[in-house]
Design an enzyme around this catalytic site. Structure first.
Site, PDB file in Angstrom:
ATOM      1  CE  LYS A  52      -3.778  -2.415   2.340  1.00 41.58           C
ATOM      2  NZ  LYS A  52      -4.540  -2.685   3.581  1.00 41.58           N
ATOM      3  CD  GLN A  96      -3.329  -4.435   6.639  1.00 43.57           C
ATOM      4  OE1 GLN A  96      -3.499  -3.358   6.071  1.00 43.57           O
ATOM      5  NE2 GLN A  96      -3.745  -5.572   6.124  1.00 43.57           N
ATOM      6  CG  ASP A 119      -9.227  -0.096   5.431  1.00 43.97           C
ATOM      7  OD1 ASP A 119      -9.062  -0.510   4.276  1.00 43.97           O
ATOM      8  OD2 ASP A 119      -8.439  -0.305   6.370  1.00 43.97           O
TER       9      ASP A 119
END
Ligand code: GUN
Length: 293
Positions: A52, A96, A119
């Site tokens: 990412k 994450q 997200d």
């Protein structure tokens, strides 16, 4: 039969975003900035977060990687999230997953400011997506929607069967396919581990989206002739013929299911590469204040 090329599509999207970043630079606007919090040393998570950050760099975004020890307290992690929330230079934040067991995913997710939740995991964004309001949509389902759109796959009035009800993929996927939009307007069946007669249901699917997390779970006998098959799974299996000693397979038995499908995503190179492209797109939207003006 069409093999849906997620690798190429994700590269197209990244090029489109990079072109927009170049414009923003010329206009003297705000360069999108993504922050990622990584807790602990989980190998897969390190790989994902590394990819990412690398993609941010490639397309001209700024990025900040915040690494915390596996033993970090929940309170300390919440403090770090709060600091990012308040930092006006950072547009998007991801934490994450998975997190260590002593930390509540719910508490941490709930701490992320919805305006920075690229997200799409916060209750605010899940709720807004469900209402068909502007929202950050989670990367994997959003990537699938984008593949269906770019490959002009008709979804209206079709029977879409989703296998798996996770918060990250199956559940949002079922909502996106049913909502009034394009792609969307499908008749959706959401199946899961307690579903009875799964095969009878999947055999009626015009579009079959598989996110069950079991290697080669879907076999040709479960699939209708001409169905569109989207495989979200990714599994490493030992393969001595490969230099790396392993190869990647999905939740779908590709060799036999591809004989019956009209279109199918491969593993690797299908859904996987689309997730980062979606995250970058959400971050661009955050910098340009498109969702929460
Ligand atoms: N772990 C697995 N997938 C994801 C994702 O899309 N976002 C985050 N933050 N963690 C993940």
């Amino acid at each position: 039969m069409i093999v849906i090329d997620g690798k190429k599509t994700s590269q197209d999207i990244k090029s489109e975003i990079a072109a927009r970043v170049a414009e923003i630079k010329t206009e003297g606007g705000k360069i999108p900035h993504l922050a990622a919090i990584l807790v602990g040393n989980d190998g897969a998570s390190q790989t994902y977060v590394g990819a990412k950050v690398k993609s941010c760099h490639e397309i001209g975004f700024e990025s900040t990687l915040i690494r915390l020890e596996e033993t970090v307290s929940e309170q300390e992690l919440l403090r770090v999230v709060e600091k990012v929330n308040e930092n006006p230079d950072i547009d998007g934040l991801i934490v994450q997953l998975p997190l260590p067991n002593h930390i509540s995913v719910e508490k941490v997710t709930d701490k992320i400011k919805p305006e920075k939740d690229v997200d799409g995991f916060t209750p605010a964004n899940v709720g807004r997506m469900t209402l068909n309001w502007p929202a950050y949509v989670a990367a994997t389902p959003y990537g699938i929607v984008e593949l269906l759109k770019r490959y002009e796959i008709e979804t209206s009035g079709k029977h879409c069967v989703v296998i798996g009800r996770s918060h990250i993929v199956g559940s949002p996927m079922s909502i996106l396919m049913a909502r009034n939009g394009n792609p969307g307007n499908a008749t959706v069946t959401l199946t899961h581990s307690r579903t009875q007669n799964l095969k009878e249901i999947t055999q009626t699917a015009d579009i079959l989206i598989v996110a069950i997390g079991k290697p080669e779970f879907v076999t040709a006998d479960m699939v209708k002739e001409g169905a569109v098959v989207i495989d979200v799974g990714i599994h490493r299996i030992a393969d001595s013929s490969k230099k790396s000693g392993f190869r990647l397979i999905g939740d779908v038995k590709f060799d036999e299911v591809s004989q019956k499908a009209s279109a199918i995503t491969p593993v690797p190179g299908g859904v996987g590469p689309m997730t980062i492209a979606s995250l970058l797109y959400n971050t661009l939207q955050a910098a340009e204040k498109k969702i929460y003006p």
